[in-house]
Write a protein that holds these residues in place. Structure first.
Motif, PDB file in Angstrom:
ATOM      1  N   ALA A  80       0.826  -1.208   0.000  1.00 21.80           N
ATOM      2  CA  ALA A  80       0.000   0.000   0.000  1.00 21.80           C
ATOM      3  C   ALA A  80       0.862   1.260   0.000  1.00 21.80           C
ATOM      4  CB  ALA A  80      -0.935  -0.003   1.206  1.00 21.80           C
ATOM      5  N   ALA A  81       1.992   1.218   0.711  1.00 21.33           N
ATOM      6  CA  ALA A  81       2.871   2.392   0.764  1.00 21.33           C
ATOM      7  C   ALA A  81       3.558   2.635  -0.572  1.00 21.33           C
ATOM      8  CB  ALA A  81       3.920   2.205   1.854  1.00 21.33           C
ATOM      9  N   ALA A  82       3.758   1.560  -1.344  1.00 19.64           N
ATOM     10  CA  ALA A  82       4.451   1.691  -2.628  1.00 19.64           C
ATOM     11  C   ALA A  82       3.515   1.985  -3.773  1.00 19.64           C
ATOM     12  CB  ALA A  82       5.235   0.408  -2.915  1.00 19.64           C
ATOM     13  N   SER A  83       2.196   1.805  -3.554  1.00 17.26           N
ATOM     14  CA  SER A  83       1.225   1.989  -4.637  1.00 17.26           C
ATOM     15  C   SER A  83       0.782   3.443  -4.699  1.00 17.26           C
ATOM     16  CB  SER A  83       0.010   1.098  -4.407  1.00 17.26           C
ATOM     17  OG  SER A  83       0.407  -0.260  -4.334  1.00 17.26           O
ATOM     18  N   PHE A 125      13.418   0.121  15.531  1.00 10.69           N
ATOM     19  CA  PHE A 125      13.462  -1.337  15.584  1.00 10.69           C
ATOM     20  C   PHE A 125      12.757  -1.884  14.356  1.00 10.69           C
ATOM     21  CE2 PHE A 125       9.846   0.280  17.919  1.00 10.69           C
ATOM     22  CZ  PHE A 125       8.776  -0.499  17.519  1.00 10.69           C
ATOM     23  N   THR A 126      13.066  -3.125  14.004  1.00 14.51           N
ATOM     24  CA  THR A 126      12.481  -3.768  12.832  1.00 14.51           C
ATOM     25  C   THR A 126      11.562  -4.897  13.270  1.00 14.51           C
ATOM     26  OG1 THR A 126      14.379  -3.220  11.456  1.00 14.51           O
ATOM     27  CG2 THR A 126      12.956  -5.000  10.679  1.00 14.51           C
ATOM     28  N   PHE A 156       0.186   3.144  13.671  1.00 17.91           N
ATOM     29  CA  PHE A 156       1.398   3.810  13.192  1.00 17.91           C
ATOM     30  C   PHE A 156       1.145   4.335  11.781  1.00 17.91           C
ATOM     31  CE2 PHE A 156       3.412   2.729  16.870  1.00 17.91           C
ATOM     32  CZ  PHE A 156       4.803   2.660  16.850  1.00 17.91           C
ATOM     33  N   ASN A 157       1.724   5.494  11.446  1.00 18.68           N
ATOM     34  CA  ASN A 157       1.682   6.010  10.081  1.00 18.68           C
ATOM     35  C   ASN A 157       2.856   5.448   9.292  1.00 18.68           C
ATOM     36  OD1 ASN A 157      -0.650   7.676  10.116  1.00 18.68           O
ATOM     37  ND2 ASN A 157       0.481   9.189  11.338  1.00 18.68           N
ATOM     38  N   VAL A 158       2.605   5.091   8.049  1.00 23.26           N
ATOM     39  CA  VAL A 158       3.646   4.526   7.190  1.00 23.26           C
ATOM     40  C   VAL A 158       4.076   5.590   6.191  1.00 23.26           C
ATOM     41  CG1 VAL A 158       4.237   2.732   5.544  1.00 23.26           C
ATOM     42  CG2 VAL A 158       2.731   2.211   7.462  1.00 23.26           C
ATOM     43  N   PRO A 188       9.868   1.599   3.037  1.00 18.55           N
ATOM     44  CA  PRO A 188       8.975   2.440   3.844  1.00 18.55           C
ATOM     45  C   PRO A 188       9.263   2.295   5.332  1.00 18.55           C
ATOM     46  CG  PRO A 188       7.807   0.523   3.023  1.00 18.55           C
ATOM     47  CD  PRO A 188       9.151   0.520   2.357  1.00 18.55           C
ATOM     48  N   THR A 189       8.804   3.267   6.124  1.00 19.61           N
ATOM     49  CA  THR A 189       9.024   3.260   7.575  1.00 19.61           C
ATOM     50  C   THR A 189       7.710   3.536   8.294  1.00 19.61           C
ATOM     51  OG1 THR A 189      11.266   4.121   7.258  1.00 19.61           O
ATOM     52  CG2 THR A 189      10.342   4.275   9.462  1.00 19.61           C
ATOM     53  N   ALA A 190       7.447   2.755   9.335  1.00 13.81           N
ATOM     54  CA  ALA A 190       6.279   2.996  10.190  1.00 13.81           C
ATOM     55  C   ALA A 190       6.713   3.872  11.356  1.00 13.81           C
ATOM     56  CB  ALA A 190       5.704   1.683  10.702  1.00 13.81           C
ATOM     57  N   VAL A 191       6.025   5.007  11.545  1.00 12.61           N
ATOM     58  CA  VAL A 191       6.480   5.977  12.539  1.00 12.61           C
ATOM     59  C   VAL A 191       5.376   6.294  13.533  1.00 12.61           C
ATOM     60  CG1 VAL A 191       8.115   7.003  10.924  1.00 12.61           C
ATOM     61  CG2 VAL A 191       5.822   7.968  11.124  1.00 12.61           C
ATOM     62  N   SER A 192       5.800   6.704  14.720  1.00 11.72           N
ATOM     63  CA  SER A 192       4.903   7.199  15.752  1.00 11.72           C
ATOM     64  C   SER A 192       5.611   8.344  16.456  1.00 11.72           C
ATOM     65  CB  SER A 192       4.571   6.091  16.761  1.00 11.72           C
ATOM     66  OG  SER A 192       3.927   6.627  17.899  1.00 11.72           O
ATOM     67  N   THR A 193       4.973   9.511  16.443  1.00 10.01           N
ATOM     68  CA  THR A 193       5.543  10.677  17.118  1.00 10.01           C
ATOM     69  C   THR A 193       4.673  11.044  18.307  1.00 10.01           C
ATOM     70  OG1 THR A 193       4.320  12.304  15.816  1.00 10.01           O
ATOM     71  CG2 THR A 193       6.388  11.479  14.878  1.00 10.01           C
TER      72      THR A 193
END
Length: 613
Positions: free
Chosen positions: A28-31, A63-64, A105-107, A113-118
């Motif tokens: 989904a992040a790449a589309s 982390f992964t 989390f937002n991607v 891609p990276t999943a982030v949380s601020t």
């Protein structure tokens, strides 16, 4: 008998409601056009970085997470980044190999891609599950049926994970059993900021709040609501309790009281943990671990010494202020001080402490032998005390003290729960599917109400007997058994220990094969027709198990009355005691088409249960 997992559902391949597979998240992040919609997912931590300070002053942890292990690749893992304005608000992930539930989390699109949380996203959460506290699926019945919770750690407010989400973690661990994650560093706690409360024991004062890194030298569970840690960093504070070294003569005065493990002097702080910190420490912290403790409130003990307490956070109720330290930089200075403490006192040498005369050497050897005898005697006394305590517990419950079962940490399941296991029906994409069996293990409290075969010498069967061995041995193989080989083969009908009188409750047939029979009886199978001594020994063993059941069955058969009878039937006059046992459920193939549920028969057997001499 054979075990099979062919009809177990595969929850690890189907995420819980509201969660996504990482391959779908990445696609989904790449589309185009890539949309920033919060996503939730779960998986195993395969990389864990050290927290860093960013340019804007926030702390960040990367982390992964990976959720596929049969053919892992970039499409099955994603890098996660959590940013917070304070270091102690970052997620508590103990080690690579632990499992996490990620919420909202937002991607960010990218390669990869990276999943982030601020800190600007209050709805995002991270729940961390220690690998060592996640059971195998066959021991997860309490989570699925009784409302128990998997132990987890989070610093974020929110509801507990659902049963579906917890079971997804259980099956994810099973799916990742053979996967070896790459080595990674552990989080290191920055100590350069002036606002940090990190402090050594020697600098602590009364009625303040501190962070501490130290070694756990002792743990103590005072009750179910608190847990005590005794922590040292090998620095001295004159306000701490004085632990003095006792010599051997003190053992005579104080009995078998456990010695203080050290260090001696005023180097150790007693710290009482309240929930949720107590549960985390009880399940994860062991003596010898190095820990990072946050927000310790220093106070006076009842005897006027400095001690600590970690209370529940008033704002973030689920926050746990304990982390396990393994990174060398975190514990290097403590280890150096420990080595210095353990060095001999200045000016003393090994030779000075050794006896110089032969008579002195003999006396020293005799003294050492005496110490060893005293130690062994104490061990025997402790074992005897533990045995008596177990027998006392069994007596209070009215149980047979001569039958022991393993897995004592598992809850007791009743026979109705086992017979009508709700997991025999599972949901699929095409509707509900009824399974012929589930691979499960239980611990139950039962009483024997019938047995087969009726004659004791048929409890052991010969492999060369075609009526017994025809399914497992061909005629050529049976012919090769010139010397007959016997195996245990009998069955016990059991019911709940507290089954009400006058009714016929749910009952369970337990088959006992050769391995289970050897464990139960502590005897090898043999030709019981030709071995009257062993047959007599078997009769004595089984009398411990089922009391006068066999004698009453023979007497009732002469009257034309067949077992089993309703519970408490006056005609049976049964005199035996209930006991705890371990039960395993499995499937036995009875047809050639193993893809057909009708080709399997549901079976139950005893395991890890022994009649003690």
């Amino acid at each position: 008998m054979s075990l099979s997992t062919g009809f177990l559902p595969e929850p690890a391949k189907h995420p819980p409601a509201g969660f996504s597979r990482l391959c779908n998240v990445i696609d989904a992040a790449a589309s185009p056009p890539a949309t920033s919609v919060p996503v939730s997912f779960l998986g195993m931590v395969t990389r864990l970085s050290v927290p860093v300070r960013e340019a804007n002053g926030d702390f960040a942890l990367e982390f992964t997470v990976q959720d596929q292990f049969d053919s892992p690749g970039s499409e099955s893992s994603i890098c996660c980044k959590v940013s917070r304005n304070e270091l102690n608000k970052l997620p508590t992930i103990r080690a690579v190999g632990d499992f996490v539930l990620i919420y909202n989390f937002n991607v960010i699109a990218g390669q990869p891609p990276t999943a982030v949380s601020t800190r600007a996203e209050p709805g995002s959460r991270v729940l961390s599950f220690s690998r060592s506290t996640i059971p195998q699926p066959e021991f997860s019945q309490s989570i699925q049926g009784a409302g128990s919770k998997l132990p987890y750690v989070t610093l974020d407010a929110g509801p507990h994970p659902t049963t579906e989400q917890q079971m997804a973690i259980v099956y994810m661990k099973q799916a990742a059993a053979s996967f070896v994650p790459p080595k990674s560093t552990r989080p290191n706690m920055p100590t350069t900021q002036k606002k940090q409360k990190l402090c050594e024991l020697k600098d602590m004062e009364l009625s303040k709040y501190y962070d501490l890194i130290g070694e756990v030298v002792k743990t103590f569970a005072a009750n179910y609501e608190t847990f005590d840690l005794y922590v040292t960093d090998y620095t001295t504070n004159n306000d701490l309790f004085l632990y003095e070294e006792r010599d051997d003569t003190d053992d005579f005065m104080f009995g078998a009281q456990k010695k203080w493990p050290g260090p001696f002097g005023r180097m150790t702080m007693a710290i009482r943990l309240y929930e949720p910190h107590a549960s985390f420490a009880r399940n994860n912290v062991r003596e010898g671990d190095f820990v990072y403790l946050q927000n310790i409130h220093s106070k006076l003990s009842q005897v006027g010494n400095l001690e600590g307490a970690i209370h529940q956070d008033r704002k973030y109720l689920d926050r746990v202020n304990i982390r396990i330290c393994t990174h060398p930089d975190q514990i290097a200075s403590i280890k150096e001080r420990k080595e210095a403490y353990e060095q001999p006192a200045f000016g003393s040498t090994v030779n000075q402490n050794q006896p110089k005369k032969a008579s002195a050497k003999a006396a020293a050897k005799k003294k050492e032998e005496k110490r060893e005898r005293q130690r062994l005697q104490k061990e025997l006394e402790q074992q005897e005390l533990e045995k008596k305590a177990e027998e006392l517990d069994a007596a209070k419950a009215g149980l047979n003290p001569h039958i022991r079962a393993g897995n004592t940490d598992k809850r007791i399941s009743n026979i109705t729960e086992i017979v009508h296991n709700p997991h025999l029906t599972t949901e699929t994409e095409i509707g509900n599917l009824s399974l012929p069996f589930v691979n499960c293990k239980y611990r139950a409290r039962v009483r024997v109400v019938d047995m087969w075969p009726r004659k004791l010498f048929d409890f052991a069967r010969s492999l060369s007997d075609p009526k017994y061995g025809k399914q497992g041995l061909s005629a050529d193989h049976r012919e090769s058994y010139r010397k007959e080989v016997f195996q245990w083969n009998f069955a016990l009908l059991v019911e709940n220990a507290d089954a009400p009188a006058g009714k016929t409750p749910d009952r369970l047939m337990l088959t006992v094969g050769d391995e289970q029979g050897q464990c139960l009886l502590k005897m090898d199978a043999c030709d019981l027709r030709q071995s009257p001594e062993k047959r007599k020994r078997l009769e004595e063993k089984l009398f411990i198990l089922w009391g006068n059941l066999r004698e009453r069955k023979i007497a009732l058969l002469k009257e034309g009355i067949h077992l089993p009878l309703p519970t408490g039937d006056s005609r049976l006059q049964l005199q035996n005691k209930p006991f705890d046992c371990c039960i395993e459920e499995f499937g036995e193939p009875v047809g050639k088409n193993l893809g057909n549920p009708k080709s399997w028969v549901r079976r139950h057997t005893l395991f890890n249960t022994t009649i003690m001499d």
